[in-house]
Design a protein around this motif. Structure first.
Motif, PDB file in Angstrom:
ATOM      1  N   UNK A   1       0.228 -14.918 -30.062  1.00 54.23           N
ATOM      2  CA  UNK A   1       1.000 -15.795 -30.581  1.00 54.23           C
ATOM      3  C   UNK A   1       1.355 -16.921 -29.442  1.00 54.23           C
ATOM      4  N   UNK A   2       1.348 -16.398 -28.117  1.00 51.38           N
ATOM      5  CA  UNK A   2       1.712 -17.339 -27.222  1.00 51.38           C
ATOM      6  C   UNK A   2       0.703 -18.287 -26.513  1.00 51.38           C
ATOM      7  N   UNK A   3      -0.394 -17.735 -26.747  1.00 53.02           N
ATOM      8  CA  UNK A   3      -1.604 -18.668 -26.088  1.00 53.02           C
ATOM      9  C   UNK A   3      -2.287 -19.412 -27.540  1.00 53.02           C
ATOM     10  N   UNK A   4      -2.240 -19.007 -28.675  1.00 51.33           N
ATOM     11  CA  UNK A   4      -3.202 -19.724 -29.507  1.00 51.33           C
ATOM     12  C   UNK A   4      -2.348 -20.283 -30.690  1.00 51.33           C
ATOM     13  N   UNK A   5      -1.398 -19.610 -30.951  1.00 53.81           N
ATOM     14  CA  UNK A   5      -0.723 -19.999 -32.353  1.00 53.81           C
ATOM     15  C   UNK A   5       0.513 -20.805 -32.403  1.00 53.81           C
ATOM     16  N   UNK A   6       0.620 -21.812 -33.303  1.00 49.87           N
ATOM     17  CA  UNK A   6       1.850 -22.429 -33.389  1.00 49.87           C
ATOM     18  C   UNK A   6       2.877 -21.615 -33.836  1.00 49.87           C
ATOM     19  N   UNK A   7       4.065 -21.618 -33.653  1.00 49.37           N
ATOM     20  CA  UNK A   7       5.378 -20.883 -34.177  1.00 49.37           C
ATOM     21  C   UNK A   7       5.294 -20.796 -35.724  1.00 49.37           C
ATOM     22  N   UNK A   8       5.300 -19.781 -36.306  1.00 46.57           N
ATOM     23  CA  UNK A   8       5.456 -19.702 -37.623  1.00 46.57           C
ATOM     24  C   UNK A   8       4.052 -19.221 -38.291  1.00 46.57           C
TER      25      UNK A   8
ATOM     26  N   UNK B   1      -1.874 -24.532 -33.271  1.00 47.71           N
ATOM     27  CA  UNK B   1      -2.021 -24.330 -31.702  1.00 47.71           C
ATOM     28  C   UNK B   1      -3.543 -24.473 -31.178  1.00 47.71           C
ATOM     29  N   UNK B   2      -3.744 -23.619 -30.203  1.00 45.93           N
ATOM     30  CA  UNK B   2      -5.341 -23.547 -29.762  1.00 45.93           C
ATOM     31  C   UNK B   2      -6.158 -23.200 -30.819  1.00 45.93           C
ATOM     32  N   UNK B   3      -5.779 -22.125 -31.597  1.00 42.83           N
ATOM     33  CA  UNK B   3      -6.564 -21.417 -32.595  1.00 42.83           C
ATOM     34  C   UNK B   3      -7.054 -22.515 -33.636  1.00 42.83           C
ATOM     35  N   UNK B   4      -6.084 -23.353 -33.853  1.00 42.96           N
ATOM     36  CA  UNK B   4      -6.253 -24.664 -34.996  1.00 42.96           C
ATOM     37  C   UNK B   4      -7.054 -24.512 -36.274  1.00 42.96           C
ATOM     38  N   UNK B   5      -8.314 -23.755 -36.319  1.00 43.05           N
ATOM     39  CA  UNK B   5      -9.192 -23.507 -37.242  1.00 43.05           C
ATOM     40  C   UNK B   5      -8.542 -22.711 -38.173  1.00 43.05           C
ATOM     41  N   UNK B   6      -8.295 -21.624 -37.975  1.00 45.21           N
ATOM     42  CA  UNK B   6      -7.836 -20.605 -38.908  1.00 45.21           C
ATOM     43  C   UNK B   6      -6.343 -21.048 -39.299  1.00 45.21           C
ATOM     44  N   UNK B   7      -5.594 -21.840 -38.460  1.00 41.78           N
ATOM     45  CA  UNK B   7      -4.235 -22.231 -38.949  1.00 41.78           C
ATOM     46  C   UNK B   7      -4.117 -23.553 -39.682  1.00 41.78           C
ATOM     47  N   UNK B   8      -5.081 -24.390 -39.740  1.00 42.01           N
ATOM     48  CA  UNK B   8      -5.059 -25.761 -40.483  1.00 42.01           C
ATOM     49  C   UNK B   8      -6.378 -25.998 -40.659  1.00 42.01           C
ATOM     50  N   UNK B   9      -7.030 -25.151 -41.706  1.00 47.06           N
ATOM     51  CA  UNK B   9      -8.480 -25.402 -42.136  1.00 47.06           C
ATOM     52  C   UNK B   9      -8.679 -26.616 -42.984  1.00 47.06           C
ATOM     53  N   UNK B  10      -7.702 -26.752 -43.924  1.00 46.61           N
ATOM     54  CA  UNK B  10      -7.914 -28.032 -44.590  1.00 46.61           C
ATOM     55  C   UNK B  10      -7.773 -29.311 -43.887  1.00 46.61           C
ATOM     56  N   UNK B  11      -6.819 -29.492 -42.881  1.00 48.50           N
ATOM     57  CA  UNK B  11      -6.847 -30.696 -42.135  1.00 48.50           C
ATOM     58  C   UNK B  11      -7.802 -30.635 -41.287  1.00 48.50           C
ATOM     59  N   UNK B  12      -8.382 -29.695 -40.602  1.00 42.68           N
ATOM     60  CA  UNK B  12      -9.560 -29.790 -39.705  1.00 42.68           C
ATOM     61  C   UNK B  12     -10.806 -30.278 -40.594  1.00 42.68           C
ATOM     62  N   UNK B  13     -10.748 -29.597 -41.678  1.00 45.29           N
ATOM     63  CA  UNK B  13     -12.051 -30.152 -42.753  1.00 45.29           C
ATOM     64  C   UNK B  13     -11.925 -31.698 -43.029  1.00 45.29           C
ATOM     65  N   UNK B  14     -10.584 -32.017 -43.351  1.00 43.71           N
ATOM     66  CA  UNK B  14     -10.486 -33.468 -43.733  1.00 43.71           C
ATOM     67  C   UNK B  14     -10.776 -34.358 -42.491  1.00 43.71           C
TER      68      UNK B  14
END
Length: 281
Positions: A176-183, A258-271
């Motif tokens: 959570x601290x390094x890779x993911x945005x809160x929530x 956050x830095x993980x990005x890909x699993x957090x927002x796959x739709x936005x990254x794909x777009x």
């Protein structure tokens, strides 16, 4: 001139499965003594996906079918040491890792491709664009570190993420601290870490002493997808990106990631990848 090794495609295709509306094929390629494992799906212009440090292609399981159904051929070479892929040899460099990706593109007759690297995967994408420019039509960097300093506490959490002997809840706090945005749900990254692979990849990066590959956008259009709440690589400005990467840079910032990005927002990254790919010459 860098020596190119002959590569053969094994006739065996391992059991396809369905991912969304696309069929995924898992293939094995032989490049001399090296086995490369490759996931492929879709038809159309090629997009190659490269995962982050010590992680495998499963990170793109939610993005790849989105790209394929949008009309692209998606190639996902598994990093060395994961699945059926041969481990990196001692003394290997980022150029060796990029040569694996080049072999996959050539085996699939998929050049030129948009090559997208997540976090540390951006190193390999940029080296490939430098070493084999004829295979690349564009480069995408997803939450990539571009030279900023990393907070020591964040660095400690990065190391702890690979320490699989730690209790699950302790590892979760580091994720959570390094890779993911809160929530956002960091539990999705509790599995999928390959400590030996990350050590080999770090050694390969350290053994790559040349720096000409750092400016991939001097030759190719480059997309930088930033995560708005990235604790490792805070979003650089477009001016900073052009100063460090070259003049042909486009910047997209993904919110609630956050830095993980890909699993957090796959739709936005794909777009972002689809829009960039469709605009390439």
């Amino acid at each position: 001139m860098r020596r190119r090794t002959a590569m053969a495609l094994m006739p065996m295709v391992l059991s396809p499965w369905m991912a969304g509306a696309t069929t995924v094929e898992r293939k094995r390629l032989e490049r001399g003594p090296v086995t490369i494992e490759l996931l492929a799906e879709g038809q159309g212009p090629c997009i190659v996906l490269l995962p982050s440090l010590g992680r495998g292609q499963e990170d793109f399981d939610d993005i790849a079918p989105r790209l394929a159904t949008a009309g692209f051929r998606v190639l996902r070479p598994e990093p060395r040491g994961i699945g059926g892929a041969s481990p990196l040899a001692s003394g290997a460099t980022l150029h060796d890792m990029a040569a694996d990706v080049a072999a996959a593109i050539e085996a699939e007759k998929a050049a030129p491709a948009l090559v997208a690297g997540h976090a540390a995967g951006n190193w390999v994408a940029r080296v490939l664009a430098h070493d084999r420019p004829e295979l690349v039509r564009g480069v995408a960097l997803l939450a990539a570190v571009t030279g900023t300093e990393i907070d020591p506490e964040i660095r400690r959490s990065i190391t702890a993420s690979f320490t699989l002997s730690l209790p699950e809840e302790e590892r979760l706090s580091h994720l959570r601290r390094a890779y993911f945005a809160p929530g956002n749900d960091a539990r999705v990254w509790l599995p999928g870490w390959h400590p030996q692979v990350s050590m080999a990849q770090r050694a390969a990066a350290a053994a790559t002493t040349d720096k000409a590959w750092l400016r991939a956008a001097d030759r190719h259009p480059l997309l930088y997808v930033a995560a708005a709440e990235d604790a490792i690589a805070a979003p650089p400005s477009l001016e900073e990106l052009r100063a460090s990467l070259g003049p042909q840079v486009t910047r997209v910032v993904v919110e609630r990631a956050g830095h993980a990005l890909v699993p957090e927002q796959p739709e936005a990254v794909a777009a972002a990848l689809i829009a960039f790919a469709r605009g390439l010459p």
